[in-house]
Design an enzyme around this catalytic site. Sequence first.
Site, mmCIF file in Angstrom:
data_model
loop_
_atom_site.group_PDB
_atom_site.id
_atom_site.type_symbol
_atom_site.label_atom_id
_atom_site.label_comp_id
_atom_site.label_asym_id
_atom_site.label_seq_id
_atom_site.Cartn_x
_atom_site.Cartn_y
_atom_site.Cartn_z
ATOM 1 N N VAL A 1 -1.819 -25.363 43.909
ATOM 2 C CA VAL A 1 -2.661 -25.648 42.865
ATOM 3 C C VAL A 1 -4.200 -24.948 43.035
ATOM 4 O O VAL A 1 -5.216 -25.402 42.454
ATOM 5 C CB VAL A 1 -2.874 -27.351 42.848
ATOM 6 C CG1 VAL A 1 -1.703 -27.862 42.577
ATOM 7 C CG2 VAL A 1 -3.522 -27.979 44.355
ATOM 8 N N ARG B 1 -5.082 -20.794 44.002
ATOM 9 C CA ARG B 1 -5.208 -19.646 43.187
ATOM 10 C C ARG B 1 -3.924 -18.743 43.572
ATOM 11 O O ARG B 1 -3.522 -18.969 44.611
ATOM 12 C CB ARG B 1 -6.531 -18.724 43.550
ATOM 13 C CG ARG B 1 -7.791 -19.352 43.195
ATOM 14 C CD ARG B 1 -8.033 -19.384 41.590
ATOM 15 N NE ARG B 1 -9.243 -19.723 41.085
ATOM 16 C CZ ARG B 1 -9.534 -20.899 40.539
ATOM 17 N NH1 ARG B 1 -8.414 -21.921 40.525
ATOM 18 N NH2 ARG B 1 -10.661 -21.327 40.295
ATOM 19 N N GLU C 1 -2.504 -14.201 34.726
ATOM 20 C CA GLU C 1 -2.320 -15.510 33.971
ATOM 21 C C GLU C 1 -2.470 -15.174 32.464
ATOM 22 O O GLU C 1 -3.436 -14.657 32.183
ATOM 23 C CB GLU C 1 -2.931 -16.587 34.278
ATOM 24 C CG GLU C 1 -2.695 -17.233 35.755
ATOM 25 C CD GLU C 1 -3.351 -18.418 36.056
ATOM 26 O OE1 GLU C 1 -4.196 -18.967 35.249
ATOM 27 O OE2 GLU C 1 -2.879 -18.846 37.313
ATOM 28 N N HIS D 1 -0.867 -23.402 34.777
ATOM 29 C CA HIS D 1 -1.778 -23.508 35.319
ATOM 30 C C HIS D 1 -2.304 -24.782 34.598
ATOM 31 O O HIS D 1 -3.414 -24.969 34.015
ATOM 32 C CB HIS D 1 -2.981 -22.452 35.245
ATOM 33 C CG HIS D 1 -3.958 -22.431 35.949
ATOM 34 N ND1 HIS D 1 -4.570 -21.497 36.559
ATOM 35 C CD2 HIS D 1 -4.714 -23.541 36.735
ATOM 36 C CE1 HIS D 1 -5.336 -21.806 37.463
ATOM 37 N NE2 HIS D 1 -5.500 -23.203 37.491
#
Length: 293
Positions: A203, A205, A234, A253
């Site tokens: 959780v 990077r 992303e 994310h």
Amino acid sequence: MPLRTYAWDDTYTRANVVFRSAMDEGLFERILRTAEGLEWVQISAAGFDWMGGDTLERRIGEGLQVTRSWNSYNSSMAEYVIGAMLLLARQFPAMAAAQQRREWVRFTGREIGGSTVCVFGTGAIGREVAWRTTALGATTIGVNRTGTPTAGFHETVARDEVDDVLPRCDYVILAMPLTTETRHTLNHRRFALMKESAVLVNVGRGALIDDEALLRATESGSIAGAVLDAFVQEPLPEDSPLWSARNVVVTPHCSFRTDRIMERLCADFTENLDRYLSGQPLAGLMREPSLGY
């Protein structure tokens, strides 16, 4: 999510305080260059590693204070971590696949109680993970830069000592900032140290993990699986092999996204605004710009 476009007017040049959320880099750079009276910027993120540049660095050197939303994401992300651990421990993906095939298959799950959980990052998010895993009966090891003991963890080690503890960990949680020191924290060598039954949850990077090393580890079965909520690029490209990697769960994310997140973001900002107006030290202040936190 596409970036919004904001019209420019003189209001920005008169700003003393900016609460930066969905603001594109061009507008933020322009504010930094033209708002001579700017004293404080708060961002609606948990970390600073995604922002920077020469202008920001110059303004910080001139006294600009930059703060993060320090209390907004802790509980939501910790709950996601627990959910991710249970997801693979109780084999929910396999049961969902069996349901799609209309097959009555009984799977044997694993209990989190009695396991060892290694949490990279002993900040607010890591501490929230620690007490929750402890409540489930796990032993929790915290990893931080110096090995400073941290409340809520049964044990704390420095990052350069983590090789000694990885072989006994059942779950490895990444909840730390991305810096020049933490990039590719999990690489081929460290995946080889982990248990074949170990589960990874990220959780933090995306670049904390060497993706090629992770793919090799999951495909070969040298770790049991991974739940990933952060990626180098992303949205994750359609052709990324992570989408179909063995025993890998990909989420977009969203570990921080809950029905209460806006309430907490506003609470963090208004608390700091009260501090700013009364001349008190701000919370969530960037402490080490070169390291992104």
